[in-house]
Write a protein that holds these residues in place. Structure first.
Motif, PDB file in Angstrom:
ATOM      1  N   THR A  45       0.845  -1.185   0.000  1.00 12.22           N
ATOM      2  CA  THR A  45       0.000   0.000   0.000  1.00 12.22           C
ATOM      3  C   THR A  45       0.884   1.240   0.000  1.00 12.22           C
ATOM      4  O   THR A  45       2.074   1.168   0.307  1.00 12.22           O
ATOM      5  N   TRP A  46       0.273   2.370  -0.339  1.00  9.38           N
ATOM      6  CA  TRP A  46       1.021   3.632  -0.359  1.00  9.38           C
ATOM      7  C   TRP A  46       0.108   4.751   0.106  1.00  9.38           C
ATOM      8  O   TRP A  46      -1.029   4.878  -0.370  1.00  9.38           O
ATOM      9  N   LYS A  47       0.588   5.545   1.060  1.00  9.55           N
ATOM     10  CA  LYS A  47      -0.133   6.706   1.562  1.00  9.55           C
ATOM     11  C   LYS A  47       0.782   7.914   1.491  1.00  9.55           C
ATOM     12  O   LYS A  47       1.978   7.815   1.757  1.00  9.55           O
ATOM     13  N   GLU A 100       2.882   5.344   5.809  1.00  7.76           N
ATOM     14  CA  GLU A 100       2.138   4.210   6.322  1.00  7.76           C
ATOM     15  C   GLU A 100       2.422   4.025   7.814  1.00  7.76           C
ATOM     16  O   GLU A 100       3.511   4.350   8.297  1.00  7.76           O
ATOM     17  N   TRP A 125       5.947   4.987  -6.275  1.00 10.41           N
ATOM     18  CA  TRP A 125       4.798   4.098  -6.068  1.00 10.41           C
ATOM     19  C   TRP A 125       4.355   3.457  -7.385  1.00 10.41           C
ATOM     20  O   TRP A 125       3.997   2.280  -7.437  1.00 10.41           O
TER      21      TRP A 125
END
Length: 422
Positions: free
Chosen positions: A108-110, A114, A205
């Motif tokens: 996942t990528w925020k 993260e 990403w």
């Protein structure tokens, strides 16, 4: 200086106009020497007028203008060099992450980062996410939770370092901009830096995402990121590093020039500058080809030098169709191209160094050319050693770091040559 003029026009008190106290005034007599005659020339009637009393003296403005901008330039220069150093570390961390095959551990990528798992339950949930993607299904079925934690921390550190670069860039940039420390040209550069940092994060990403896609169905398929996206990600990092370094040198180490009346000497120096820029371009192109080598694990084929399996040109160099796809998708061709580019770059840089000894150049340019030449030989030696020893992590990371050091010396040399007379 502009702020002082605005303060003066607003008729602020003299102490606020000067912006200094008695303790901060220079004690070399320079300001006092200018101030005393200025005030003695004023008739008493003029001194009693507020408008004339607060009228700025050119001497004071010149004095302050020679100090404050110089301090600003140094502060901005140190900030830019810090950013360039952090980008350098990010490239090294990225290389280690790839070599340890840690890049696909975070699925996942925020934008702001993260959350790191704290409890065993959270770690198990993160591990279950990882199990849904090709790298675990095809390659790491026997991986334990402790092994997963190690590769996850590697990728987490790389991502958070990238976000730290954004913070170290953004906060001082806002401060310097608000204080009016940037020239119009520097403002454009700062906007470009910010855009590149954002693009670099998004490209990172986008690259990782290519390794998480369900596209590995062949028997020999190995889950990995797209070599095209890896090359784009590395290229952006190199461009960002180069721009930070160049701008930092502008502030801290302004380029010198040469003084001569010989037109032939000036003409030869300008031709040498073209050669230096060519060398810099070759270094960048060779590093870009190295990204394709890394993306395809092409360093693990034909681990001999100078020949490839007892042949100068291997048989499978054009095994794929169409033929052009071999240059970016065939590990044999990609390694062959990297060898040719590396050898060519070394030859041209060596010729450039020998040429520098016969040209009239700025003083520091001779040192930069010598450093450039020495690093080129060191980089080629590292590359050959890495190939012959089947790409150990430490040597491979050193080789990638060496490419950035080599590019740094090329930037330094071309920067020293930027002010040659016409």
């Amino acid at each position: 200086m502009l702020s002082l003029v605005r303060q003066c026009r607003a008729f602020t008190p003299a102490k606020q106009f000067l912006g200094v106290s008695n303790r901060t005034l220079p004690k070399n007599g320079l300001v006092r020497t200018y101030m005393t005659p200025i005030w003695r020339r004023q008739p008493l009637t003029n001194l009693l007028k507020t408008r004339n009393f607060l009228k700025p003296s050119g001497a004071i403005i010149v004095r302050l203008n020679s100090n404050i901008p110089q301090k600003s330039k140094k502060s901005i220069g140190y900030w830019l060099m810090t950013c360039s150093g952090m980008v350098f570390v990010a490239v090294v961390l990225g290389g280690v992450t790839r070599l340890t095959e840690s890049g696909l551990s975070m699925v996942t990528w925020k934008l702001l980062g993260e959350k790191m798992p704290r409890t065993e339950k959270e770690w198990q949930e993160e591990f279950e996410k990882y199990k849904q993607f090709p790298e675990f299904k095809i390659k790491n079925r026997e991986m334990t939770l402790s092994e997963f934690k190690w590769i996850w921390h590697m990728e987490f550190g790389h991502r958070m370092w990238g976000r730290a670069i954004g913070a170290v860039f953004l906060i001082p940039a806002v401060y310097f901009w608000a204080r009016g420390r940037f020239t119009p040209a520097m403002k454009k550069r700062v906007l470009a830096f910010g855009t590149l940092i954002g693009a670099q994060g998004l490209m990172g990403w986008y690259m990782v995402k290519s390794g998480l896609e369900d596209r590995f169905h062949g028997e020999s398929d190995v889950p990995r990121v797209s070599q095209y996206r890896l090359a784009a990600h590395l290229s952006l990092a190199f461009v960002l590093y180069t721009l930070f370094l160049w701008s930092g040198l502008d502030q801290l180490l302004p380029a010198e020039t040469i003084t001569t009346g010989c037109k032939n000497a000036i003409k030869a120096a300008r031709k040498f500058r073209m050669v230096a820029h060519t060398c810099k371009g070759l270094v960048f192109l060779t590093a870009l080809s190295g990204a394709f080598v890394a993306g395809l694990d092409a360093g693990l084929v034909y681990n001999s030098f100078p020949k490839m399996a007892d042949k100068w040109i291997p048989d499978d160099i054009l095994a794929l169709m169409p033929a052009m796809s071999n240059f970016t998708e065939n590990p044999t061709t990609v390694q062959f191209d990297h060898r040719v580019l590396g050898t060519t770059t070394l030859t041209v840089i060596t010729a450039m160094y020998l040429m520098s000894r016969r040209r009239l150049l700025p003083r520091r340019a001779y040192t930069a050319a010598a450093v450039f030449g020495a690093l080129a030989w060191l980089q080629v030696a590292l590359g050959i050693t890495t190939l012959l020893t089947y790409v150990p992590t430490a040597l491979a990371a050193s080789h990638q770091s060496g490419s950035l050091l080599l590019l740094s010396s090329a930037v330094w040399l071309t920067h020293e040559l930027k002010r040659l007379p016409k």
